[in-house]
Scaffold this motif. Structure first.
Motif, PDB file in Angstrom:
ATOM      1  N   UNK A 111      11.605  17.859 -13.860  1.00  0.00           N
ATOM      2  CA  UNK A 111      12.032  17.511 -12.511  1.00  0.00           C
ATOM      3  C   UNK A 111      13.515  17.262 -12.362  1.00  0.00           C
ATOM      4  N   UNK A 112      14.302  17.477 -13.433  1.00  0.00           N
ATOM      5  CA  UNK A 112      15.753  17.303 -13.334  1.00  0.00           C
ATOM      6  C   UNK A 112      16.327  18.258 -12.297  1.00  0.00           C
ATOM      7  N   UNK A 113      17.368  17.812 -11.613  1.00  0.00           N
ATOM      8  CA  UNK A 113      17.989  18.626 -10.563  1.00  0.00           C
ATOM      9  C   UNK A 113      19.414  18.978 -10.971  1.00  0.00           C
ATOM     10  N   UNK A 114      19.676  20.275 -11.005  1.00  0.00           N
ATOM     11  CA  UNK A 114      20.988  20.816 -11.338  1.00  0.00           C
ATOM     12  C   UNK A 114      21.580  21.459 -10.087  1.00  0.00           C
ATOM     13  N   UNK A 115      22.775  21.058  -9.722  1.00  0.00           N
ATOM     14  CA  UNK A 115      23.471  21.628  -8.573  1.00  0.00           C
ATOM     15  C   UNK A 115      24.602  22.511  -9.077  1.00  0.00           C
ATOM     16  N   UNK A 116      24.564  23.776  -8.698  1.00  0.00           N
ATOM     17  CA  UNK A 116      25.698  24.668  -8.936  1.00  0.00           C
ATOM     18  C   UNK A 116      26.385  24.840  -7.594  1.00  0.00           C
ATOM     19  N   UNK A 117      27.513  24.179  -7.428  1.00  0.00           N
ATOM     20  CA  UNK A 117      28.199  24.162  -6.141  1.00  0.00           C
ATOM     21  C   UNK A 117      28.976  25.421  -5.842  1.00  0.00           C
ATOM     22  N   UNK A 118      29.135  26.280  -6.852  1.00  0.00           N
ATOM     23  CA  UNK A 118      29.851  27.550  -6.694  1.00  0.00           C
ATOM     24  C   UNK A 118      29.008  28.607  -7.398  1.00  0.00           C
ATOM     25  N   UNK A 119      27.856  28.909  -6.848  1.00  0.00           N
ATOM     26  CA  UNK A 119      26.837  29.687  -7.540  1.00  0.00           C
ATOM     27  C   UNK A 119      27.330  31.049  -7.998  1.00  0.00           C
ATOM     28  N   UNK A 120      28.133  31.714  -7.166  1.00  0.00           N
ATOM     29  CA  UNK A 120      28.627  33.028  -7.547  1.00  0.00           C
ATOM     30  C   UNK A 120      27.486  33.974  -7.856  1.00  0.00           C
ATOM     31  N   UNK A 121      27.573  34.656  -9.001  1.00  0.00           N
ATOM     32  CA  UNK A 121      26.531  35.603  -9.399  1.00  0.00           C
ATOM     33  C   UNK A 121      25.474  34.955 -10.292  1.00  0.00           C
ATOM     34  N   UNK A 173      19.066  27.144 -16.356  1.00  0.00           N
ATOM     35  CA  UNK A 173      17.620  27.126 -16.107  1.00  0.00           C
ATOM     36  C   UNK A 173      16.845  27.612 -17.325  1.00  0.00           C
ATOM     37  N   UNK A 174      17.353  28.621 -18.001  1.00  0.00           N
ATOM     38  CA  UNK A 174      16.678  29.125 -19.205  1.00  0.00           C
ATOM     39  C   UNK A 174      16.642  28.072 -20.299  1.00  0.00           C
ATOM     40  N   UNK A 175      17.707  27.272 -20.402  1.00  0.00           N
ATOM     41  CA  UNK A 175      17.782  26.246 -21.446  1.00  0.00           C
ATOM     42  C   UNK A 175      16.996  24.993 -21.092  1.00  0.00           C
ATOM     43  N   UNK A 176      16.653  24.825 -19.811  1.00  0.00           N
ATOM     44  CA  UNK A 176      15.999  23.600 -19.341  1.00  0.00           C
ATOM     45  C   UNK A 176      14.813  23.972 -18.458  1.00  0.00           C
ATOM     46  N   UNK A 177      13.654  24.273 -19.060  1.00  0.00           N
ATOM     47  CA  UNK A 177      12.516  24.797 -18.294  1.00  0.00           C
ATOM     48  C   UNK A 177      11.919  23.814 -17.292  1.00  0.00           C
ATOM     49  N   UNK A 178      12.255  22.527 -17.389  1.00  0.00           N
ATOM     50  CA  UNK A 178      11.749  21.566 -16.416  1.00  0.00           C
ATOM     51  C   UNK A 178      12.698  21.297 -15.269  1.00  0.00           C
ATOM     52  N   UNK A 179      13.874  21.954 -15.292  1.00  0.00           N
ATOM     53  CA  UNK A 179      14.911  21.674 -14.290  1.00  0.00           C
ATOM     54  C   UNK A 179      14.774  22.585 -13.084  1.00  0.00           C
ATOM     55  N   UNK A 180      15.267  22.081 -11.941  1.00  0.00           N
ATOM     56  CA  UNK A 180      15.339  22.859 -10.706  1.00  0.00           C
ATOM     57  C   UNK A 180      16.806  23.022 -10.314  1.00  0.00           C
ATOM     58  N   UNK A 203      21.052  15.317 -11.354  1.00  0.00           N
ATOM     59  CA  UNK A 203      21.270  15.060 -12.780  1.00  0.00           C
ATOM     60  C   UNK A 203      22.505  15.743 -13.347  1.00  0.00           C
ATOM     61  N   UNK A 204      22.914  16.843 -12.767  1.00  0.00           N
ATOM     62  CA  UNK A 204      24.102  17.554 -13.256  1.00  0.00           C
ATOM     63  C   UNK A 204      24.634  18.449 -12.153  1.00  0.00           C
ATOM     64  N   UNK A 205      25.947  18.602 -12.138  1.00  0.00           N
ATOM     65  CA  UNK A 205      26.629  19.435 -11.145  1.00  0.00           C
ATOM     66  C   UNK A 205      27.694  20.248 -11.858  1.00  0.00           C
ATOM     67  N   UNK A 206      27.809  21.519 -11.479  1.00  0.00           N
ATOM     68  CA  UNK A 206      28.894  22.369 -11.958  1.00  0.00           C
ATOM     69  C   UNK A 206      29.675  22.900 -10.768  1.00  0.00           C
ATOM     70  N   UNK A 207      30.992  22.837 -10.859  1.00  0.00           N
ATOM     71  CA  UNK A 207      31.895  23.493  -9.911  1.00  0.00           C
ATOM     72  C   UNK A 207      32.784  24.434 -10.705  1.00  0.00           C
TER      73      UNK A 207
END
Length: 312
Positions: free
Chosen positions: A25-35, A43-50, A98-102
């Motif tokens: 149920x962890x939530x990962x935000x990619x604020x600059x998703x790009x491609x 997501x591949x490394x964390x199968x329980x994350x959204x 839980x985590x954010x990438x910009x």
């Protein structure tokens, strides 16, 4: 589809952010998703994350959805600018992540599609909008801004030492519609001895125009406090920047959050004045020489990561 996008410092980012994303149920935000290069790897490394993937570029969102493939059922993709993060999370009913990438660089899609107007080495319409559905184009800026305003953005956003000369030349050579005309004008304004030092003579002007058109520094200043505020304790924020203006903003805010706010000399720091953040990267990390050789677009990248260690 062909894999045209090489995510910068992908393995390092996945390894660190996964420390906050390994639970169900962890939530990962990619604020600059790009491609979706980083997002797919996370997501591949964390199968329980959204994933909540945000991008202002509708073309990129369409490609990202396709690239995610079967992982898309764990993803919510949103058309927005990353400084709209609080509204995006509120609309989704998410109170903490839980985590954010910009990743503040241009995506391969924007660079490689010449009609977008970001590249100075090919002739193309002067657009440069990351969101092609709204806002002024680079041509609008070039053709309407007064000379002093053009000079200001070239100095500040492009760190261009010949800003005044270039601005005057731009005003004299109006109107502009394509990049070749602009490159020719810039080259003519720069002294001959300086044209081939420090890279392509148009590089800094194109950077400044892109930042102005997309209000990039304004958006970055807005999103950083909001991103930190949305992290749960133990959550992490990673930022990849590509020029000194961005990196200084990130460095300053991260350093402030990692210091206590108590007056100097106080013997015991009250809980509410203790640091909220911990620096995960000590200074800015850079790509390896091997990565830069295989992906030259990574050469100027700087990675900074912080962890939230205390609620405000």
């Amino acid at each position: 589809m062909a894999d045209v996008h090489v995510p910068v410092m992908r393995d390092r980012i996945v390894d660190v952010l996964s420390l906050s994303l390994h639970h169900e149920g962890a939530i990962y935000v990619d604020g600059t998703l790009g491609l979706a290069g980083h997002a797919k790897a996370v997501l591949e490394a964390n199968p329980g994350a959204r994933l909540i993937g945000i991008d202002r570029d509708t073309d990129a969102l369409a490609v990202a959805r396709e690239r995610l493939g079967g992982l898309a059922d764990r993803a919510t993709l949103v058309h927005a600018v990353y400084d709209e993060l609080p509204d995006v999370l509120a609309d989704l009913g998410v109170t903490e992540v839980d985590a954010i990438l910009l990743d503040l660089g241009l995506s391969s899609l924007q660079i490689d599609r010449t009609e977008r107007g970001f590249a100075y080495r090919v002739d193309a319409p002067l657009d440069m909008r990351m969101n092609q559905e709204e806002g002024p184009t680079a041509a609008d800026v070039l053709n309407t801004y007064p000379v002093n305003e053009l000079s200001r953005i070239l100095k500040w956003y492009g760190e261009e030492k010949f800003a005044d000369r270039i601005a005057r030349a731009i005003v004299a050579a109006r109107p502009f519609t394509t990049s070749a005309h602009l490159v020719e004008t810039i080259s003519g304004a720069i002294p001959a001895a300086a044209r081939h030092t420090g890279g392509h003579p148009a590089k800094r002007t194109f950077q400044a125009l892109r930042i102005e058109v997309n209000r990039e520094l304004e958006a970055l200043e807005g999103v950083l406090p909001a991103a930190i505020a949305s992290l749960r304790v133990g959550g992490q924020l990673a930022v990849l920047s590509y020029h000194s203006l961005e990196d200084r903003l990130v460095k300053r805010l991260f350093a402030a959050g990692a210091r206590d706010q108590a007056p100097r000399g106080i013997p015991v720091v009250p809980e509410h004045l203790k640091p909220q953040l911990e620096l995960v990267t000590k200074g800015a990390e850079r790509p390896t020489e091997e990565e830069v050789q295989s992906n030259p677009r990574a050469a100027s990248a700087r990675l900074r990561i912080v962890k939230r260690i205390r609620q405000a």
